[in-house]
Write a protein that holds these residues in place. Sequence first.
Motif, PDB file in Angstrom:
ATOM      1  N   SER A   2      38.378  34.119  38.963  1.00  0.00           N
ATOM      2  CA  SER A   2      38.576  34.965  40.137  1.00  0.00           C
ATOM      3  C   SER A   2      37.263  35.094  40.876  1.00  0.00           C
ATOM      4  O   SER A   2      36.188  34.888  40.312  1.00  0.00           O
ATOM      5  N   ARG A   3      37.357  35.442  42.148  1.00  0.00           N
ATOM      6  CA  ARG A   3      36.160  35.560  42.975  1.00  0.00           C
ATOM      7  C   ARG A   3      36.069  36.984  43.514  1.00  0.00           C
ATOM      8  O   ARG A   3      37.036  37.534  44.011  1.00  0.00           O
ATOM      9  N   LYS A   4      34.886  37.579  43.369  1.00  0.00           N
ATOM     10  CA  LYS A   4      34.668  38.930  43.873  1.00  0.00           C
ATOM     11  C   LYS A   4      34.609  38.887  45.398  1.00  0.00           C
ATOM     12  O   LYS A   4      33.875  38.075  45.977  1.00  0.00           O
ATOM     13  N   GLU A 193      39.179  41.468  43.706  1.00  0.00           N
ATOM     14  CA  GLU A 193      39.196  40.111  43.164  1.00  0.00           C
ATOM     15  C   GLU A 193      40.575  39.497  43.335  1.00  0.00           C
ATOM     16  O   GLU A 193      41.586  40.197  43.283  1.00  0.00           O
TER      17      GLU A 193
END
Length: 285
Positions: A2-4, A193
Amino acid sequence: MSRKLIRFDWAMKKLLRHKANFGILEGFLSELLRFDVSIESILESESNKQDEYDKYNRVDILVRSQNNELMLVEVQNDSEIDYFHRMLFGVSKLVTEYIKEGEPYGTIKKIYSINIVYFGLGQGKDYVYEYKGEFIGLHQKDVLIPTTLQKQDFKVEKVSDIFPKYYILKVNNFNDIAKNTLDEWVYFLKNSEVKDTFKAKGLDKAKEKMRYENLTDEEKKMYDRFQENRRIEISVEYTAKLEAKQERSIEVAKTAIKKGFDSETIAELTGLSIEQVEQLRSAKD
């Protein structure tokens, strides 16, 4: 993986008002309301006003859909005891603002009030609440329904279809386990996220548009300031709670001293150290 991403409330203020980014908000509304939403325009709302510190404790965005419905999305970070009342006020204000003088009442637009709260609003364990208002007979217990003419004229099936709809998302109650596409949105609202496995409408656009590195230098400065303000406020609130707890413990300890409790017992009851209890005992003497 996941990407913040940047927080949704800050994005509401700075990014989601641009037509190129409507798809993010359209996706969220579609998943929550369970029908496809297309945004016609973003209208003026209270959150357009800049405050001195730009803290974004509360931010809202007012949407007009292509079906001419009004959708007020509000994010609230700080606890407010009268928040339910403010929900009612906000919708009532929209009802009066968006009907022209002399128009029949039947032209009032359908209003959706969507409230994303990061505090314990009311008592309830769920994380998504929907208000379904119906008129129930006191004696017959029947549900009042529209006449055939009203159904045809206003294109409704139930009286509640005419009245505003309220939704509350108690984000902090969510357990981070996404079982459906709406849960995926709640996960994003809570954690900022988006996991690669998420399929909810609008989240693919959010993952693309709401990356910190995609912000301009000026936007990065503003977002960093926003995050720092939030950290300071959380720290201040936490400190205040600790101080209040300490004061209560001291008052309990003083009462226990008067009643002749030994210091070890008082320390165990209050969480104070034995040294602190002895100091209170000495001050009393």
